[in-house]
Design an enzyme around this catalytic site. Structure first.
Site, PDB file in Angstrom:
ATOM      1  N   THR A   1       4.884   7.145  11.728  1.00 45.82           N
ATOM      2  CA  THR A   1       3.478   7.334  12.062  1.00 45.82           C
ATOM      3  C   THR A   1       3.411   7.987  13.439  1.00 45.82           C
ATOM      4  OG1 THR A   1       3.014   5.227  10.949  1.00 45.82           O
ATOM      5  CG2 THR A   1       1.250   6.142  12.261  1.00 45.82           C
TER       6      THR A   1
ATOM      7  N   ARG B   1      -1.096   5.183  -2.776  1.00 42.44           N
ATOM      8  CA  ARG B   1      -0.875   4.123  -1.802  1.00 42.44           C
ATOM      9  C   ARG B   1      -1.503   4.485  -0.464  1.00 42.44           C
ATOM     10  NH1 ARG B   1       1.926   3.708   3.484  1.00 42.44           N
ATOM     11  NH2 ARG B   1       2.428   1.496   3.744  1.00 42.44           N
TER      12      ARG B   1
END
Length: 382
Positions: A242, A270
Site C-alpha cells: 500500500t 475483494r
C-alpha cells in the site's frame, strides 16, 4: 455493463520477457547525504513502536507499504536508491504544495500521485494482479477540518485512484464509489484513464505466477490463506502492499490519503482497508491523520485508524501511544500485522509496525527529508 474479457493479456504475454520496470530517480532531496549515506535520524528519535514519537516538527509523511523487510545485504545500491528516491520524490511533491501555503489535502494527494506513478510500489502503475490476471485498485482521502472524505474501490481504468477519491469527496454527495461507477465518475470529471495493460509490470506478473504455482502445490486458496510457501514467494510484492501520506498545513489542518492495488492473487471484487474511512485512512484536526498498510481484513475488523483517533480523543493518549496500542498490541491478536504513519496536529509523528519492516519517510518543518527502508532503520515492534 458486462465485464470485458482480459484480451489485453494476449499482446502482453507475447512481449512479457521484454518488459522491464523503470525506477523513478530524484537527483536531490531523496533523504540521503551527498556521499550517499542515509540521513541520520533526528535527535531524540526512538525506534518505531515504543510508544514515543519517531520525530517531531513533521509536516508530511509517506509510506510505501509494510510487510517483509528489505535485506540490506541483498539490496543493490541501485535498488536502494530507487526506493529512497521514490519516497523522496513523493515528499518533495507534497512539500511544494505546503511551501506555497497549500492545503494538507492537496499535499497528500500530490504525494500519493507520485507513489502511484512509481512502478516500485503497489498502487497505480505498480498494482498487483488479481486471481484472474486483472487489476482492481482502491484509494481514499480525508480532510481533518470537517471530516469530509472520498474513496474509490475496485477501479480498473483510473490512472491515479487517489484523484478519483478526491473527486468523489469534492464533487459528489457520497463517500465511496466502486467498480465501473467509480471509473465512469472519474472519467466524466476529466481524470486520466488508462487501459489495464498500463498497470502491468514484470515484477507483479512474476508474483502472480509464484502465487499460482503455490496454489498448485497446495499452498492455499485464492486471495486468502495461501500458506507459508506462497507467502514467501510473494514477500516482495506484499512488502510494498500500500502507499499513503499524512500532512499538516500552515492552518494546522490535517489530511490523510491511502492507495493500493490490493493483494496479489486476490479474488476479483475483494476490497481491503485502504478505501475504507476509519480502517485504512482517517484524519481529524483535533486528534490525528493516519494512513495504514498491512493485512487489510484485520485492519477493517479492528477499525485501525479511527481507533487510534478515538484513543487520542476519549482516552487522552498521545498519537504515538495510541498508534502503538492499535498496531502492535491489538491488531496482531486478530491475526494480522502491518503498520501506520500517524501525525498529530503539533507535528509529532510515529510509524509503528508489527510487520518486519515498513517503507516510509517524512519531511520536517525545516525541510529535512528522512527515508527509512531497512530493518535497522525501522526495527519491528515486538
Amino acid at each position: 455493463m458486462r465485464r470485458r474479457p482480459l484480451t489485453w493479456l494476449i499482446p502482453v504475454l507475447a512481449t512479457a520477457a521484454a518488459v522491464t520496470v523503470t525506477a523513478v530517480v530524484v537527483p536531490q532531496g531523496d533523504g540521503r547525504e551527498p556521499d550517499g549515506r542515509s540521513v541520520p535520524a533526528a535527535h531524540g528519535e526512538r525506534p518505531a513502536g515504543k510508544g514515543k514519537p519517531d520525530a517531531r516538527d513533521v509536516v508530511l509523511a509517506v509510506h510505501g507499504g509494510a510487510g517483509t523487510a528489505l535485506d540490506r545485504d541483498k539490496t543493490t545500491p541501485e535498488r536502494e536508491k530507487a526506493y529512497r528516491d521514490g519516497l523522496g520524490k513523493a515528499l518533495r511533491a507534497g512539500q511544494k504544495v505546503l511551501d506555497k501555503g497549500g492545503s494538507s489535502v492537496d499535499a497528500v494527494q500530490a504525494a500519493v500521485v507520485e507513489l502511484e506513478d512509481d512502478p516500485l510500489f503497489n498502487a497505480g502503475k505498480g498494482a498487483v494482479f488479481t486471481a484472474d490476471a486483472g487489476h482492481e485498485l482502491d484509494a481514499s482521502i480525508m480532510r481533518g477540518s470537517d471530516l469530509k472524505a472520498g474513496a474509490v474501490a475496485g477501479v480498473k481504468s483510473l490512472r491515479n485512484p487517489v484523484a478519483g477519491a478526491r473527486t468523489v469527496m469534492d464533487k459528489s454527495p457520497h463517500v465511496l464509489l466502486a467498480g465501473e461507477g467509480a471509473d465512469d465518475f472519474g472519467a466524466r470529471h476529466g481524470l486520466k484513464t488508462v487501459t489495464q495493460d498500463y498497470y502491468w509490470t514484470q515484477a507483479r506478473w512474476d508474483a502472480l505466477m509464484a502465487a499460482k504455482a503455490a496454489e498448485r502445490r497446495g499452498g492455499g486458496s485464492k486471495g486468502g490463506d495461501r500458506g507459508a510457501d506462497s507467502r514467501a514467494a510473494l514477500a516482495d510484492a506484499q512488502s510494498k502492499g500500500t502507499v499513503g501520506a499524512v500532512a499538516v498545513d500552515q492552518r494546522r489542518d490535517l489530511a490523510a490519503a491511502t492507495s493500493t492495488g490490493g493483494m496479489t492473487n486476490k479474488l476479483p471484487g475483494r476490497v481491503g482497508d485502504s478505501p475504507l474511512i476509519g480502517s485504512g485512512t482517517y484524519a481529524k484536526n483535533s486528534t490525528v491523520a493516519a494512513s495504514a498498510t498491512g493485512a487489510g481484513e484485520v485492519f477493517i475488523r479492528g477499525a485501525a485508524t479511527s481507533t487510534i483517533s478515538n484513543l487520542v480523543e476519549f482516552k487522552g493518549a498521545d498519537v504515538a501511544s495510541a498508534a502503538y496500542e492499535v498496531i502492535v498490541k491489538r491488531l496482531p491478536k486478530l491475526g494480522g500485522d502491518g503498520g501506520v504513519i500517524a501525525l498529530a496536529p503539533n507535528g509529532e509523528f510515529d510509524a509503528p509496525h508489527s510487520s518486519p519492516g515498513m517503507l516510509h519517510g517524512y519531511l520536517t518543518k525545516s525541510g529535512k527529508v528522512v527515508t527509512k527502508i531497512f530493518p535497522d532503520e525501522t526495527p519491528p515492534n515486538t
